[in-house]
Design an enzyme around this catalytic site. Sequence first.
Site, PDB file in Angstrom:
ATOM      1  N   MET A  17       0.836  -1.196   0.000  1.00 43.74           N
ATOM      2  CA  MET A  17       0.000   0.000   0.000  1.00 43.74           C
ATOM      3  C   MET A  17       0.872   1.248   0.000  1.00 43.74           C
ATOM      4  SD  MET A  17      -2.876  -1.100   2.813  1.00 43.74           S
ATOM      5  CE  MET A  17      -1.648  -1.678   3.992  1.00 43.74           C
ATOM      6  N   GLY A  70       1.469   4.073   4.707  1.00 41.83           N
ATOM      7  CA  GLY A  70       2.327   3.275   3.830  1.00 41.83           C
ATOM      8  C   GLY A  70       2.777   1.977   4.444  1.00 41.83           C
ATOM      9  N   SER A  71       2.424   0.842   3.851  1.00 40.72           N
ATOM     10  CA  SER A  71       2.693  -0.425   4.494  1.00 40.72           C
ATOM     11  C   SER A  71       2.371  -1.584   3.556  1.00 40.72           C
ATOM     12  CB  SER A  71       1.860  -0.527   5.776  1.00 40.72           C
ATOM     13  OG  SER A  71       0.556  -0.032   5.540  1.00 40.72           O
ATOM     14  N   ARG A  72       2.198  -2.791   4.139  1.00 44.56           N
ATOM     15  CA  ARG A  72       2.004  -3.985   3.328  1.00 44.56           C
ATOM     16  C   ARG A  72       1.163  -5.000   4.098  1.00 44.56           C
ATOM     17  NH1 ARG A  72       7.328  -7.232   2.440  1.00 44.56           N
ATOM     18  NH2 ARG A  72       6.482  -9.258   2.948  1.00 44.56           N
TER      19      ARG A  72
END
Length: 245
Positions: free
Chosen positions: A115, A203-205
């Site tokens: 993301m 912001g990440s996954r």
Amino acid sequence: MAHIDNPDSQLTAVKWRFPSVHPEGRKFAVIAGAIAFFLLILDSEFAELLGWLMVGVTVWVAAFFRDPIRTTPSDPKMIVSPADGLVTMITRVPAPPELRADLGEGEFTRVSVFMSVFDVHINRTPIAGVIRRIAYVPGKFLNADLDKASEDNERQHFVVEGEGGVKIGFTQIAGLVARRILSFVKEGQRVGSGERIGLIRFGSRVDVYLPAGTGSRLLLGQRAIAGETVIAVLGEDPLLKGTSQ
């Protein structure tokens, strides 16, 4: 959320509307908006310039925490994406140590959805069922696009047990600028497929661990939509190949 079990039985129209802002983000939008207002009323060209920049920041914050309505397939065999974003990795790996008691040993197909700060950050459960495990692990804040982020970064694991006892594990992973992982659910709670389970700030996954005999229906470089895009169908391994162009 409205849904239609048999869309062919009636004429239906769906209209686009602005997504709401999740309550977790409203306080940040209000703070940014208040700063913008204060700067704009000052008698200074420099303050006015900063004020308009803060107006942009306010709009971005509201957009970051947007919470759109999603329409999720009701087929219990379908595993939907838990996150909006880019499919950056599809690989065979063991389950995380924190999930092996629930998922078992062996290798799983891990589908990673990255993301960016422009994607929706509300995460959703990939299947309907009962939350059997939530395990938070403190860690670093490396680039979430790196493979080692699955082991080194701050993260939060989930296991959902669905129909027939099938268990799906998935993990929220913090990134470079993510500094807080939030959960909206508790162990033992029953959730519907595509239901909101948490978010990660900035912001990440999210990784999804598919069980044996189930392969990804997505390809590297494709984009997924949380709660709507079907990542996989239980018991099916399509072995897809694709071309970037």
